[in-house]
Design a protein around this motif. Sequence first.
Motif, PDB file in Angstrom:
ATOM      1  N   TYR A 125       0.826  -1.205   0.000  1.00 50.34           N
ATOM      2  CA  TYR A 125       0.000   0.000   0.000  1.00 50.34           C
ATOM      3  C   TYR A 125       0.856   1.248   0.000  1.00 50.34           C
ATOM      4  N   ARG A 126       0.294   2.313  -0.518  1.00 52.67           N
ATOM      5  CA  ARG A 126       0.825   3.669  -0.366  1.00 52.67           C
ATOM      6  C   ARG A 126      -0.130   4.333   0.615  1.00 52.67           C
ATOM      7  N   ILE A 127       0.401   4.706   1.771  1.00 56.19           N
ATOM      8  CA  ILE A 127      -0.440   5.250   2.846  1.00 56.19           C
ATOM      9  C   ILE A 127      -0.092   6.718   3.065  1.00 56.19           C
ATOM     10  N   TYR A 128      -1.082   7.565   2.958  1.00 58.52           N
ATOM     11  CA  TYR A 128      -0.930   8.999   3.213  1.00 58.52           C
ATOM     12  C   TYR A 128      -1.423   9.263   4.636  1.00 58.52           C
ATOM     13  N   TRP A 129      -0.615   9.967   5.427  1.00 58.69           N
ATOM     14  CA  TRP A 129      -1.010  10.222   6.810  1.00 58.69           C
ATOM     15  C   TRP A 129      -0.393  11.509   7.318  1.00 58.69           C
ATOM     16  N   LEU A 130      -0.962  12.020   8.397  1.00 55.87           N
ATOM     17  CA  LEU A 130      -0.509  13.262   8.999  1.00 55.87           C
ATOM     18  C   LEU A 130       0.294  12.943  10.253  1.00 55.87           C
ATOM     19  N   ASP A 131       1.493  13.512  10.339  1.00 59.20           N
ATOM     20  CA  ASP A 131       2.386  13.304  11.468  1.00 59.20           C
ATOM     21  C   ASP A 131       2.398  14.570  12.315  1.00 59.20           C
ATOM     22  N   PRO A 132       2.026  14.480  13.598  1.00 55.61           N
ATOM     23  CA  PRO A 132       2.044  15.671  14.447  1.00 55.61           C
ATOM     24  C   PRO A 132       3.449  16.254  14.529  1.00 55.61           C
ATOM     25  N   CYS A 133       3.531  17.559  14.525  1.00 58.40           N
ATOM     26  CA  CYS A 133       4.805  18.261  14.666  1.00 58.40           C
ATOM     27  C   CYS A 133       4.730  19.157  15.890  1.00 58.40           C
ATOM     28  N   GLY A 134       5.859  19.448  16.454  1.00 59.42           N
ATOM     29  CA  GLY A 134       5.893  20.301  17.635  1.00 59.42           C
ATOM     30  C   GLY A 134       7.061  21.258  17.576  1.00 59.42           C
ATOM     31  N   ASP A 135       7.016  22.231  18.466  1.00 52.58           N
ATOM     32  CA  ASP A 135       8.072  23.219  18.579  1.00 52.58           C
ATOM     33  C   ASP A 135       8.141  23.643  20.033  1.00 52.58           C
ATOM     34  N   ALA A 136       9.295  23.479  20.651  1.00 49.60           N
ATOM     35  CA  ALA A 136       9.459  23.830  22.061  1.00 49.60           C
ATOM     36  C   ALA A 136       9.918  25.272  22.248  1.00 49.60           C
ATOM     37  N   GLY A 137      10.119  25.996  21.138  1.00 48.13           N
ATOM     38  CA  GLY A 137      10.586  27.377  21.229  1.00 48.13           C
ATOM     39  C   GLY A 137       9.463  28.355  21.529  1.00 48.13           C
ATOM     40  N   HIS A 138       9.848  29.594  21.770  1.00 53.02           N
ATOM     41  CA  HIS A 138       8.880  30.662  22.029  1.00 53.02           C
ATOM     42  C   HIS A 138       8.236  31.099  20.714  1.00 53.02           C
ATOM     43  N   ALA A 139       6.957  31.442  20.782  1.00 52.13           N
ATOM     44  CA  ALA A 139       6.244  31.930  19.602  1.00 52.13           C
ATOM     45  C   ALA A 139       5.228  32.970  20.026  1.00 52.13           C
ATOM     46  N   GLU A 140       5.064  33.968  19.214  1.00 49.31           N
ATOM     47  CA  GLU A 140       4.032  34.962  19.463  1.00 49.31           C
ATOM     48  C   GLU A 140       2.691  34.407  19.000  1.00 49.31           C
ATOM     49  N   ALA A 141       1.615  35.011  19.449  1.00 47.24           N
ATOM     50  CA  ALA A 141       0.268  34.526  19.153  1.00 47.24           C
ATOM     51  C   ALA A 141       0.034  34.340  17.655  1.00 47.24           C
ATOM     52  N   GLY A 142       0.529  35.230  16.846  1.00 51.54           N
ATOM     53  CA  GLY A 142       0.329  35.144  15.405  1.00 51.54           C
ATOM     54  C   GLY A 142       1.071  33.993  14.758  1.00 51.54           C
ATOM     55  N   GLU A 143       2.054  33.423  15.449  1.00 53.79           N
ATOM     56  CA  GLU A 143       2.859  32.329  14.891  1.00 53.79           C
ATOM     57  C   GLU A 143       2.367  30.937  15.300  1.00 53.79           C
ATOM     58  N   VAL A 144       1.521  30.873  16.304  1.00 52.11           N
ATOM     59  CA  VAL A 144       1.109  29.573  16.848  1.00 52.11           C
ATOM     60  C   VAL A 144       0.432  28.707  15.791  1.00 52.11           C
ATOM     61  N   LYS A 145      -0.460  29.278  15.011  1.00 55.79           N
ATOM     62  CA  LYS A 145      -1.200  28.493  14.017  1.00 55.79           C
ATOM     63  C   LYS A 145      -0.409  28.235  12.746  1.00 55.79           C
ATOM     64  N   ASP A 146       0.824  28.751  12.654  1.00 57.75           N
ATOM     65  CA  ASP A 146       1.680  28.462  11.500  1.00 57.75           C
ATOM     66  C   ASP A 146       2.220  27.037  11.549  1.00 57.75           C
ATOM     67  N   LEU A 147       2.203  26.427  12.721  1.00 60.36           N
ATOM     68  CA  LEU A 147       2.694  25.063  12.880  1.00 60.36           C
ATOM     69  C   LEU A 147       1.652  24.078  12.349  1.00 60.36           C
ATOM     70  N   LYS A 148       2.035  23.269  11.391  1.00 60.24           N
ATOM     71  CA  LYS A 148       1.124  22.311  10.737  1.00 60.24           C
ATOM     72  C   LYS A 148       1.711  20.905  10.827  1.00 60.24           C
ATOM     73  N   PRO A 149       0.858  19.875  10.797  1.00 56.95           N
ATOM     74  CA  PRO A 149       1.390  18.507  10.760  1.00 56.95           C
ATOM     75  C   PRO A 149       2.077  18.226   9.420  1.00 56.95           C
ATOM     76  N   ALA A 150       3.065  17.345   9.442  1.00 58.66           N
ATOM     77  CA  ALA A 150       3.749  16.930   8.220  1.00 58.66           C
ATOM     78  C   ALA A 150       2.846  15.975   7.449  1.00 58.66           C
ATOM     79  N   LYS A 151       2.799  16.133   6.127  1.00 58.79           N
ATOM     80  CA  LYS A 151       2.018  15.234   5.268  1.00 58.79           C
ATOM     81  C   LYS A 151       2.961  14.131   4.803  1.00 58.79           C
ATOM     82  N   MET A 152       2.797  12.930   5.348  1.00 55.78           N
ATOM     83  CA  MET A 152       3.713  11.822   5.131  1.00 55.78           C
ATOM     84  C   MET A 152       3.124  10.798   4.153  1.00 55.78           C
ATOM     85  N   ILE A 153       4.024  10.056   3.485  1.00 62.76           N
ATOM     86  CA  ILE A 153       3.629   8.920   2.651  1.00 62.76           C
ATOM     87  C   ILE A 153       4.499   7.740   3.053  1.00 62.76           C
ATOM     88  N   THR A 154       3.876   6.629   3.369  1.00 58.47           N
ATOM     89  CA  THR A 154       4.572   5.391   3.711  1.00 58.47           C
ATOM     90  C   THR A 154       4.222   4.340   2.672  1.00 58.47           C
TER      91      THR A 154
END
Length: 96
Positions: A23-52
């Motif tokens: 199979y070719r499986i498309y899935w979303l991998d959660p991503c994180g960031d431990a650094g500081h971010a301003e309110a406007g930057e928080v929603k810029d973080l998106k899950p990685a679109k992976m293919i296995t």
Amino acid sequence: MSKQRKKSKYKSVLVGGKKYYLYRIYWLDPCGDAGHAEAGEVKDLKPAKMITHGYIFDKNSKLVWTFSSYDQESAVFSDRNVLLRSSVTKMERVEN
């Protein structure tokens, strides 16, 4: 006249007497960031679109188990993953 068995159009392997499909499986991998971010930057973080690419060992309503390597002489599997079904966006059987 003998009846010939029709060859599957999908790629598969036989391991321990059981057939597994590739199979070719498309899935979303959660991503994180431990650094500081301003309110406007928080929603810029998106899950990685992976293919296995892997053989489906098993699946149920919550999980999908895959493998990519196997022993030709016994039912031994390597390069294994388990994916949450809720993170899987699409699964396609690979054709020959």
